[in-house]
Design an enzyme around this catalytic site. Structure first.
Site, PDB file in Angstrom:
ATOM      1  N   ASN A  99      70.909   0.657 -41.558  1.00 47.03           N
ATOM      2  CA  ASN A  99      70.170   1.495 -42.512  1.00 47.03           C
ATOM      3  C   ASN A  99      69.929   2.890 -41.954  1.00 47.03           C
ATOM      4  OD1 ASN A  99      70.170  -0.717 -44.112  1.00 47.03           O
ATOM      5  ND2 ASN A  99      68.061  -1.318 -43.682  1.00 47.03           N
ATOM      6  N   ASP A 101      67.295   4.774 -43.254  1.00 48.27           N
ATOM      7  CA  ASP A 101      66.037   5.136 -43.923  1.00 48.27           C
ATOM      8  C   ASP A 101      64.840   5.336 -42.986  1.00 48.27           C
ATOM      9  OD1 ASP A 101      65.366   2.489 -43.223  1.00 48.27           O
ATOM     10  OD2 ASP A 101      65.847   1.713 -45.211  1.00 48.27           O
ATOM     11  N   HIS A 116      74.664   3.580 -38.343  1.00 44.60           N
ATOM     12  CA  HIS A 116      75.194   4.534 -39.337  1.00 44.60           C
ATOM     13  C   HIS A 116      74.449   5.866 -39.317  1.00 44.60           C
ATOM     14  CE1 HIS A 116      77.024   0.967 -41.768  1.00 44.60           C
ATOM     15  NE2 HIS A 116      77.869   1.442 -40.881  1.00 44.60           N
ATOM     16  N   CYS A 145      72.380  26.053 -40.961  1.00 42.45           N
ATOM     17  CA  CYS A 145      71.929  25.954 -39.574  1.00 42.45           C
ATOM     18  C   CYS A 145      71.201  27.248 -39.176  1.00 42.45           C
ATOM     19  CB  CYS A 145      73.140  25.729 -38.680  1.00 42.45           C
ATOM     20  SG  CYS A 145      72.750  25.708 -36.926  1.00 42.45           S
ATOM     21  N   CYS A 148      73.488  28.972 -36.204  1.00 40.91           N
ATOM     22  CA  CYS A 148      74.791  29.620 -36.398  1.00 40.91           C
ATOM     23  C   CYS A 148      75.110  29.934 -37.854  1.00 40.91           C
ATOM     24  CB  CYS A 148      75.900  28.771 -35.770  1.00 40.91           C
ATOM     25  SG  CYS A 148      76.295  27.288 -36.707  1.00 40.91           S
TER      26      CYS A 148
HETATM   27  P1  NAD Z   1      74.586  -4.769 -47.190  1.00 42.57           P
HETATM   28  O1  NAD Z   1      75.557  -5.388 -46.295  1.00 42.57           O
HETATM   29  O2  NAD Z   1      73.516  -4.013 -46.532  1.00 42.57           O
HETATM   30  O3  NAD Z   1      74.038  -5.932 -48.215  1.00 42.57           O
HETATM   31  C1  NAD Z   1      72.752  -6.124 -48.635  1.00 42.57           C
HETATM   32  C2  NAD Z   1      72.382  -7.605 -48.397  1.00 42.57           C
HETATM   33  O4  NAD Z   1      70.973  -7.752 -48.566  1.00 42.57           O
HETATM   34  C3  NAD Z   1      73.043  -8.621 -49.353  1.00 42.57           C
HETATM   35  O5  NAD Z   1      73.613  -9.675 -48.603  1.00 42.57           O
HETATM   36  C4  NAD Z   1      71.865  -9.158 -50.200  1.00 42.57           C
HETATM   37  O6  NAD Z   1      72.017 -10.505 -50.576  1.00 42.57           O
HETATM   38  C5  NAD Z   1      70.709  -8.978 -49.255  1.00 42.57           C
HETATM   39  N1  NAD Z   1      69.393  -8.829 -49.868  1.00 42.57           N
HETATM   40  C6  NAD Z   1      69.065  -8.167 -51.007  1.00 42.57           C
HETATM   41  N2  NAD Z   1      67.735  -8.196 -51.202  1.00 42.57           N
HETATM   42  C7  NAD Z   1      67.206  -8.883 -50.152  1.00 42.57           C
HETATM   43  C8  NAD Z   1      65.878  -9.229 -49.768  1.00 42.57           C
HETATM   44  N3  NAD Z   1      64.805  -8.878 -50.499  1.00 42.57           N
HETATM   45  N4  NAD Z   1      65.705  -9.929 -48.630  1.00 42.57           N
HETATM   46  C9  NAD Z   1      66.773 -10.302 -47.877  1.00 42.57           C
HETATM   47  N5  NAD Z   1      68.051  -9.992 -48.183  1.00 42.57           N
HETATM   48  C10 NAD Z   1      68.261  -9.287 -49.304  1.00 42.57           C
HETATM   49  O7  NAD Z   1      75.391  -3.905 -48.139  1.00 42.57           O
HETATM   50  P2  NAD Z   1      75.182  -2.608 -48.990  1.00 42.57           P
HETATM   51  O8  NAD Z   1      73.894  -2.589 -49.703  1.00 42.57           O
HETATM   52  O9  NAD Z   1      76.437  -2.515 -49.743  1.00 42.57           O
HETATM   53  O10 NAD Z   1      75.131  -1.422 -47.912  1.00 42.57           O
HETATM   54  C11 NAD Z   1      76.244  -0.825 -47.384  1.00 42.57           C
HETATM   55  C12 NAD Z   1      75.859  -0.033 -46.179  1.00 42.57           C
HETATM   56  O11 NAD Z   1      74.999   1.024 -46.536  1.00 42.57           O
HETATM   57  C13 NAD Z   1      75.121  -0.868 -45.164  1.00 42.57           C
HETATM   58  O12 NAD Z   1      75.461  -0.392 -43.906  1.00 42.57           O
HETATM   59  C14 NAD Z   1      73.693  -0.556 -45.484  1.00 42.57           C
HETATM   60  O13 NAD Z   1      72.818  -0.747 -44.416  1.00 42.57           O
HETATM   61  C15 NAD Z   1      73.762   0.913 -45.936  1.00 42.57           C
HETATM   62  N6  NAD Z   1      72.648   1.141 -46.865  1.00 42.57           N
HETATM   63  C16 NAD Z   1      71.474   1.511 -46.311  1.00 42.57           C
HETATM   64  C17 NAD Z   1      70.365   1.638 -47.110  1.00 42.57           C
HETATM   65  C18 NAD Z   1      69.078   2.021 -46.436  1.00 42.57           C
HETATM   66  O14 NAD Z   1      69.102   2.803 -45.486  1.00 42.57           O
HETATM   67  N7  NAD Z   1      67.969   1.451 -46.871  1.00 42.57           N
HETATM   68  C19 NAD Z   1      70.435   1.406 -48.483  1.00 42.57           C
HETATM   69  C20 NAD Z   1      71.684   1.045 -49.024  1.00 42.57           C
HETATM   70  C21 NAD Z   1      72.783   0.905 -48.186  1.00 42.57           C
END
Ligand code: NAD
Length: 248
Positions: A99, A101, A116, A145, A148
């Protein structure tokens, strides 16, 4: 299953967590994929690195709307807080997160490998200087920036970019030396991040998985599956680990 998971964590010399978008869903941040995922509403092309270089203003308008105006208001939830408490009490060594965030740090976690990158800093595409977003502001786009004058980019990985160092090496090392790896809210579909649990398993780690549904890890890699929402499962696990722990 909770008793087994708590026993494995207590017995292990080194425990890490590997988190994905699912841990932040209950903080109000949707995942990218799936039914309510962001990609059902937006075309992810705006965070492809080549597209960004060619259409900076257009990309930045969507980046600001999604990753700052919307994501930026989220607060850590009980699952983020449970991991921070576990770290404070010596039951967890590090969090490897996909994440961007900043919610693990906001919850109090100290050792966080951001595989990431992060949305909380901006990086200069030319001189590579980094700045907290709060220092630059996003009122005028694209941000530039102060050093620069070149364009700034969010310091998270766009499609087509490599995984940043030292987060990449630190995450791999952490996975390889962990005796227990707790997967929380990750589908295992995003490469190369999805390899991390395999690296841990190859070195003999016990894999505990927390998810609302089975994933490609479940049944193949996972030793202990704890089904349910991240906040509910992690609260219950923390109670098992530390019966006198304060409410999260
Ligand atoms: P992901 O691999 O992060 O999939 C999300 C998973 O969370 C799924 O398997 C789903 O079943 C599970 N899930 C959903 N709600 C849940 C809950 N309440 N408790 C437990 N599990 C739960 O895939 P993505 O969303 O396609 O993300 C792709 C990439 O982008 C990842 O690297 C992800 O971390 C990043 N991303 C980050 C953020 C963030 O920073 N918050 C948000 C979206 C995506």
């Amino acid at each position: 299953m909770y008793t087994k998971a708590a026993a494995a964590i207590k017995k292990a010399g080194r425990v890490a967590a590997f988190t994905g978008a699912g841990i932040s869903v209950e903080s109000g941040i949707p995942p990218f994929r799936g039914e309510n995922g962001l990609w059902t509403q937006y075309d992810p092309v705006f965070i492809e690195i080549n597209y960004f270089h060619r259409h900076r203003l257009e990309s930045w308008r969507l980046i600001r709307e999604i990753f700052y105006d919307f994501f930026g208001k989220a607060e850590p939830n009980a699952a983020h807080k449970a991991l921070a408490v576990m770290e404070q009490k010596g039951l967890l060594h590090a969090v490897i997160t996909q994440n961007i965030d900043n919610l693990h740090q906001a919850a109090g976690s100290k050792i966080v490998h951001e595989f990431h990158g992060t949305a909380s800093t901006l990086a200069c595409l030319k001189c590579r200087a980094k700045y907290p977003v709060s220092e630059i502001g996003l009122e005028e786009l694209p941000p530039v920036c102060p050093g620069c004058g070149n364009s700034l980019k969010p310091d998270f990985v766009f499609f087509g970019e490599p995984i940043p160092e030292p987060a990449n090496s630190n995450s791999i090392r952490e996975a390889e030396i962990s005796e227990v790896l707790i997967l929380i809210g990750t589908s295992g579909e995003v490469m190369p991040a999805a390899r991390i649990p395999y690296l841990a398993k190859q070195k003999g780690a016990v894999i505990i998985e927390v998810n609302i549904e089975p994933t490609i890890y479940t049944g193949k890699l996972t030793d202990i599956f704890l089904p349910g929402k991240a906040t509910e499962v992690m609260k219950r696990l923390l109670e098992m680990l530390m019966p006198a722990s304060p409410a999260l």
